[in-house]
Write an enzyme that holds these catalytic residues in place. Sequence first.
Site, PDB file in Angstrom:
ATOM      1  N   ASP A  69      -0.243   5.112   0.804  1.00 24.31           N
ATOM      2  CA  ASP A  69      -0.515   6.101   1.859  1.00 24.31           C
ATOM      3  C   ASP A  69      -0.564   5.486   3.244  1.00 24.31           C
ATOM      4  O   ASP A  69      -1.354   4.587   3.495  1.00 24.31           O
ATOM      5  CB  ASP A  69      -1.851   6.804   1.571  1.00 24.31           C
ATOM      6  CG  ASP A  69      -1.747   7.733   0.384  1.00 24.31           C
ATOM      7  OD1 ASP A  69      -2.567   7.612  -0.537  1.00 24.31           O
ATOM      8  OD2 ASP A  69      -0.825   8.568   0.367  1.00 24.31           O
ATOM      9  N   ASP A 128       0.875  -1.174   0.000  1.00 33.49           N
ATOM     10  CA  ASP A 128       0.000   0.000   0.000  1.00 33.49           C
ATOM     11  C   ASP A 128       0.918   1.231   0.000  1.00 33.49           C
ATOM     12  O   ASP A 128       2.101   1.137   0.347  1.00 33.49           O
ATOM     13  CB  ASP A 128      -0.860  -0.039   1.274  1.00 33.49           C
ATOM     14  CG  ASP A 128      -1.550   1.274   1.570  1.00 33.49           C
ATOM     15  OD1 ASP A 128      -2.237   1.789   0.662  1.00 33.49           O
ATOM     16  OD2 ASP A 128      -1.388   1.795   2.681  1.00 33.49           O
TER      17      ASP A 128
END
Length: 250
Positions: A12, A10
């Site tokens: 953020d 991922d």
Amino acid sequence: MSELQAVVFDVDGTLVDSERHGHRVAFNRAFEKFELPHRWDEDTYGELLRVTGGQRRLHHYLEGQGMDGDERERLVPELHARKSEIFKELVEEGRLDLRPGAARLLSEIQEAGASLGVVTTGSGHWVEALLGRVAASVDFDVMVFGDDVEERKPDPEAYEVALDRLGLGPAQAVAVEDSAEGLQSALSAGLRCVVVVNGYTAEHDLSGADLVLDGFGDDDTPAQVVVDSHGTGCDGVVRLETLQKLVGAG
Ligand code: XBP
Ligand code: MG
């Protein structure tokens, strides 16, 4: 027993702690540019982060502020586009960087010849600029953005798209996330998942995560291991071999 073929990260909150002083600042500056009175303080933004995707987040907030659907349909795309431009400017000003230990882990994985993926709810508009700046030496084999899927996290679609593009099954990859929404997306897609929490996600319900730490850690500054449910024996430094044990754990 599967062999680890890919690690899918991922963005953020995971690779980059980008929300509190990145996206939140960009949203507020966009409100200002549009002469709107709204400003998201750090706590408010932490609550709004449970709605994944910047446009969905804006719709959710503005509806709560009493703005009707037609006006939101007109305003949100323009407002979000401006926000994305502002976020890209923050990136280009060098305001964001990889979390400690992330560069080390990325290069370990790349040097071992395993595939690297990125799966984010964020918009492609800024993700490539961000990774191009903070992880310039890393060749990601696949990047799945929020715009590439119909359903954003916690729906598994983004991880399913990444696995499909990699030509792998879920048992051959490990996901690395920061939040409950990202964890659920990875688990629903059948991947084992490591969570590196941050200031916004430390209190999330992370049931199902195989390994939870408060960072990637480095030899001189190990992270705190919160959960190690498969007994990887991680010492606070997330290494490729740590992730290989998860896949090997079956
Ligand atoms: C986090 C998100 C994104 C960002 C803002 O994505 O939910 O919406 O907060 O980016 P992830 P956009 O943790 O999956 O990387 O405004 O471009 O959506
Ligand atoms: Mg995240």
